[in-house]
Design an enzyme around this catalytic site. Structure first.
Site, PDB file in Angstrom:
ATOM      1  N   CYS A 110      57.477 -25.303 -43.452  1.00 43.72           N
ATOM      2  CA  CYS A 110      58.695 -26.050 -43.792  1.00 43.72           C
ATOM      3  C   CYS A 110      59.483 -26.451 -42.549  1.00 43.72           C
ATOM      4  O   CYS A 110      60.354 -27.319 -42.621  1.00 43.72           O
ATOM      5  CB  CYS A 110      59.584 -25.239 -44.721  1.00 43.72           C
ATOM      6  N   HIS A 250      66.750 -28.134 -44.289  1.00 43.90           N
ATOM      7  CA  HIS A 250      65.565 -28.053 -45.156  1.00 43.90           C
ATOM      8  C   HIS A 250      66.041 -27.741 -46.577  1.00 43.90           C
ATOM      9  O   HIS A 250      66.834 -26.832 -46.793  1.00 43.90           O
ATOM     10  CB  HIS A 250      64.641 -26.949 -44.636  1.00 43.90           C
ATOM     11  N   ASN A 280      61.887 -28.534 -53.400  1.00 45.52           N
ATOM     12  CA  ASN A 280      61.574 -28.127 -52.025  1.00 45.52           C
ATOM     13  C   ASN A 280      60.250 -28.780 -51.644  1.00 45.52           C
ATOM     14  O   ASN A 280      59.212 -28.453 -52.208  1.00 45.52           O
ATOM     15  CB  ASN A 280      61.483 -26.601 -51.981  1.00 45.52           C
TER      16      ASN A 280
HETATM   17  O1  UT7 Z   1      60.678 -23.218 -48.207  1.00 43.73           O
HETATM   18  C1  UT7 Z   1      60.438 -21.832 -48.177  1.00 43.73           C
HETATM   19  C2  UT7 Z   1      59.729 -21.389 -49.423  1.00 43.73           C
HETATM   20  N1  UT7 Z   1      60.315 -20.354 -50.194  1.00 43.73           N
HETATM   21  C3  UT7 Z   1      61.604 -20.321 -50.614  1.00 43.73           C
HETATM   22  O2  UT7 Z   1      62.438 -21.094 -50.281  1.00 43.73           O
HETATM   23  C4  UT7 Z   1      61.953 -19.207 -51.575  1.00 43.73           C
HETATM   24  C5  UT7 Z   1      63.233 -18.498 -51.237  1.00 43.73           C
HETATM   25  N2  UT7 Z   1      63.647 -17.673 -52.339  1.00 43.73           N
HETATM   26  C6  UT7 Z   1      64.293 -18.202 -53.399  1.00 43.73           C
HETATM   27  O3  UT7 Z   1      64.583 -19.371 -53.428  1.00 43.73           O
HETATM   28  C7  UT7 Z   1      64.677 -17.265 -54.537  1.00 43.73           C
HETATM   29  O4  UT7 Z   1      64.397 -15.924 -54.170  1.00 43.73           O
HETATM   30  C8  UT7 Z   1      63.940 -17.621 -55.851  1.00 43.73           C
HETATM   31  C9  UT7 Z   1      64.464 -18.928 -56.414  1.00 43.73           C
HETATM   32  C10 UT7 Z   1      62.433 -17.733 -55.621  1.00 43.73           C
HETATM   33  C11 UT7 Z   1      64.158 -16.540 -56.900  1.00 43.73           C
HETATM   34  O5  UT7 Z   1      65.559 -16.381 -57.116  1.00 43.73           O
HETATM   35  P1  UT7 Z   1      66.192 -14.903 -57.143  1.00 43.73           P
HETATM   36  O6  UT7 Z   1      67.611 -15.059 -57.450  1.00 43.73           O
HETATM   37  O7  UT7 Z   1      65.815 -14.244 -55.843  1.00 43.73           O
HETATM   38  O8  UT7 Z   1      65.462 -14.258 -58.377  1.00 43.73           O
HETATM   39  P2  UT7 Z   1      64.584 -12.929 -58.425  1.00 43.73           P
HETATM   40  O9  UT7 Z   1      63.288 -13.108 -57.721  1.00 43.73           O
HETATM   41  O10 UT7 Z   1      65.456 -11.778 -58.011  1.00 43.73           O
HETATM   42  O11 UT7 Z   1      64.270 -12.802 -59.958  1.00 43.73           O
HETATM   43  C12 UT7 Z   1      65.320 -12.489 -60.927  1.00 43.73           C
HETATM   44  C13 UT7 Z   1      64.714 -12.467 -62.305  1.00 43.73           C
HETATM   45  C14 UT7 Z   1      63.450 -11.649 -62.401  1.00 43.73           C
HETATM   46  O12 UT7 Z   1      63.460 -10.991 -63.671  1.00 43.73           O
HETATM   47  P3  UT7 Z   1      63.880  -9.452 -63.802  1.00 43.73           P
HETATM   48  O13 UT7 Z   1      62.936  -8.684 -62.949  1.00 43.73           O
HETATM   49  O14 UT7 Z   1      65.300  -9.381 -63.316  1.00 43.73           O
HETATM   50  O15 UT7 Z   1      63.743  -9.185 -65.269  1.00 43.73           O
HETATM   51  C15 UT7 Z   1      62.350 -12.662 -62.384  1.00 43.73           C
HETATM   52  O16 UT7 Z   1      61.189 -12.237 -63.053  1.00 43.73           O
HETATM   53  O17 UT7 Z   1      64.341 -13.806 -62.681  1.00 43.73           O
HETATM   54  C16 UT7 Z   1      62.978 -13.813 -63.119  1.00 43.73           C
HETATM   55  N3  UT7 Z   1      62.406 -15.117 -62.786  1.00 43.73           N
HETATM   56  C17 UT7 Z   1      62.536 -16.175 -63.604  1.00 43.73           C
HETATM   57  N4  UT7 Z   1      63.140 -16.343 -64.785  1.00 43.73           N
HETATM   58  C18 UT7 Z   1      63.109 -17.570 -65.347  1.00 43.73           C
HETATM   59  C19 UT7 Z   1      61.698 -15.466 -61.688  1.00 43.73           C
HETATM   60  N5  UT7 Z   1      61.366 -16.769 -61.762  1.00 43.73           N
HETATM   61  C20 UT7 Z   1      61.883 -17.226 -62.946  1.00 43.73           C
HETATM   62  C21 UT7 Z   1      61.861 -18.480 -63.580  1.00 43.73           C
HETATM   63  N6  UT7 Z   1      62.508 -18.602 -64.770  1.00 43.73           N
HETATM   64  N7  UT7 Z   1      61.274 -19.569 -63.023  1.00 43.73           N
END
Ligand code: UT7
Length: 368
Positions: A110, A250, A280
């Site tokens: 990225c 980004h 993204n």
């Molecule tokens: O360009 C570089 C590439 N990577 C990135 O930019 C990723 C950087 N990270 C992020 O953007 C965020 O960490 C995410 C958007 C990927 C995730 O957001 P978060 O606020 O960190 O969520 P989380 O991983 O803590 O997940 C919270 C909950 C989980 O459920 P439980 O364990 O609390 O029951 C996940 O299973 O949300 C759940 N979850 C979803 N729910 C609905 C994860 N993905 C989804 C989804 N829809 N798409």
């Protein structure tokens, strides 16, 4: 002698995958995706990486009032090359008829556009090249798993391109640069395939094909990485955040962008965001956002601009530069991708089929 952007263009594929569409593929909903990422829809490319690069390049060349034969270098930043040899930059050189240009690909994930911009502006400023086409392009849907809600909701496809030329205007061009990497943290974001690792096989292993990332670890690396990197680049330019007219970050996640720019003390009015409609797009996100910023009249002559990114590697980078005196296109191009023959679900059908048995074996609850 400063190196400035004289042309810009982008290619956002015509097919959109909306949050509502995603909710029919995995266990997610519009509210979760919008709140956690700021994304409503993302482009999905029905053709190839180089096709998007070619469209963006035609727009950038027209904006600069140049022909392809005026170029002496093409640099393409991508982690989703169509093929590994010849380079995608060479394929683009042939497509454009840029017979006087050298060409190479660059991979800094990225951060690829920022690494490319630092390289290309240095080459122009030092006289190695006079007119460079720098493209950031990604067909990320190819390495995503549309049965995995943790990753597939974030990314989109697209291309952005700029022309970099020397300028005799005083005090324009690059003012400060920061590039960095942390190899040991590389396992937080991996596309394990599209390389030579492993034995020859006629079988493509789904678990080795799909992009993997550790969301929260990457989130923290991103916020700190971009904040610290811009601070270092500003220091090298003997400037402060107050001197920045526009940050083009980004487009990783709206929350990451807001957290990083608020830590820097840059108000939201000075931050370019288009993630809502683009998702993204890795190396393509900054040049596409820059293009939209120009189209929205958010760049003025001689503005001080900051571009900043983080990505796989782990890599990060920031460049502070002063824009030249022209913010309008010299000419326009009508280049466009061929019309799709089906809808976005047709494009993703093979992906869903490919990962079907993998999720049966791994009983992933996010699949619907
Ligand atoms: O360009 C570089 C590439 N990577 C990135 O930019 C990723 C950087 N990270 C992020 O953007 C965020 O960490 C995410 C958007 C990927 C995730 O957001 P978060 O606020 O960190 O969520 P989380 O991983 O803590 O997940 C919270 C909950 C989980 O459920 P439980 O364990 O609390 O029951 C996940 O299973 O949300 C759940 N979850 C979803 N729910 C609905 C994860 N993905 C989804 C989804 N829809 N798409």
């Amino acid at each position: 002698m400063g190196a400035v952007i004289t042309g810009w263009g982008k290619c956002r594929p015509p097919l959109s995958l909306t949050n509502a569409d995603l909710a029919t593929l995995v266990d997610t909903d519009d509210e979760w995706i919008s709140e956690r990422t700021g994304i409503s829809e993302r482009g999905i490319c029905h053709v190839e990486t180089t096709d998007m690069a070619e469209v963006a390049a035609h727009h950038a060349l027209a904006a600069a009032g140049l022909s392809a034969t005026d170029l002496d270098l093409i640099v393409m930043a991508t982690v989703t090359p169509e093929i590994s040899c010849p380079s995608n930059a060479c394929v683009l050189q042939e497509r454009l008829g840029a017979v006087n240009a050298g060409a190479f690909d660059l991979n800094a994930a990225c951060s690829g556009f920022v690494y490319g911009f630092a390289s290309a502006t240095s080459m122009v400023a030092s006289g190695v090249a006079r007119r460079i086409l720098l493209v950031g392009v990604e067909k990320l849907h190819f390495v995503l798993d549309y049965r995995d809600r943790n990753t597939c909701v974030i990314f989109g496809d697209g291309a952005g391109a700029v022309i970099i030329e020397h300028s005799d205007e005083p005090d324009v061009g690059v003012l400060g640069v920061d590039l960095g990497a942390d190899g040991p943290a590389g396992s937080t974001m991996v596309i394990p395939t599209l390389g030579t690792r492993g034995e020859l096989s006629t079988f493509r292993d789904p678990s080795m094909h799909r992009l993997h990332f550790e969301g929260q670890a990457v989130y923290k690396i991103a916020v700190k990485g971009m904040t610290d990197s811009v601070t270092r680049a500003l220091g090298r330019a003997s400037l402060t955040a107050d001197d920045i007219d526009l940050v083009v970050p980004h487009q990783a996640n709206l929350r990451i962008i807001k957290a990083a720019t608020s830590r820097l003390g840059v108000p939201e009015s000075k931050v370019m965001v288009n993630i809502e409609t683009h998702g993204n797009t890795s190396a393509a996100s900054i040049p596409m956002a820059l293009c939209d910023a120009l189209d929205q009249g958010r760049v003025a002559p001689n503005d001080t601009i900051a571009i900043t990114a983080f990505g796989g590697g782990v890599t990060w980078g920031s460049v502070i530069f002063r824009w030249g005196d022209r913010v309008a296109r010299l000419q326009t191009s009508d280049a466009t991708l061929p019309a799709p023959t089906g809808d976005v679900f047709d494009v993703l059908a093979a992906n869903r089929e490919f990962y079907s048995s993998y999720h049966e074996e791994n009983s992933d609850s996010s699949d619907v």
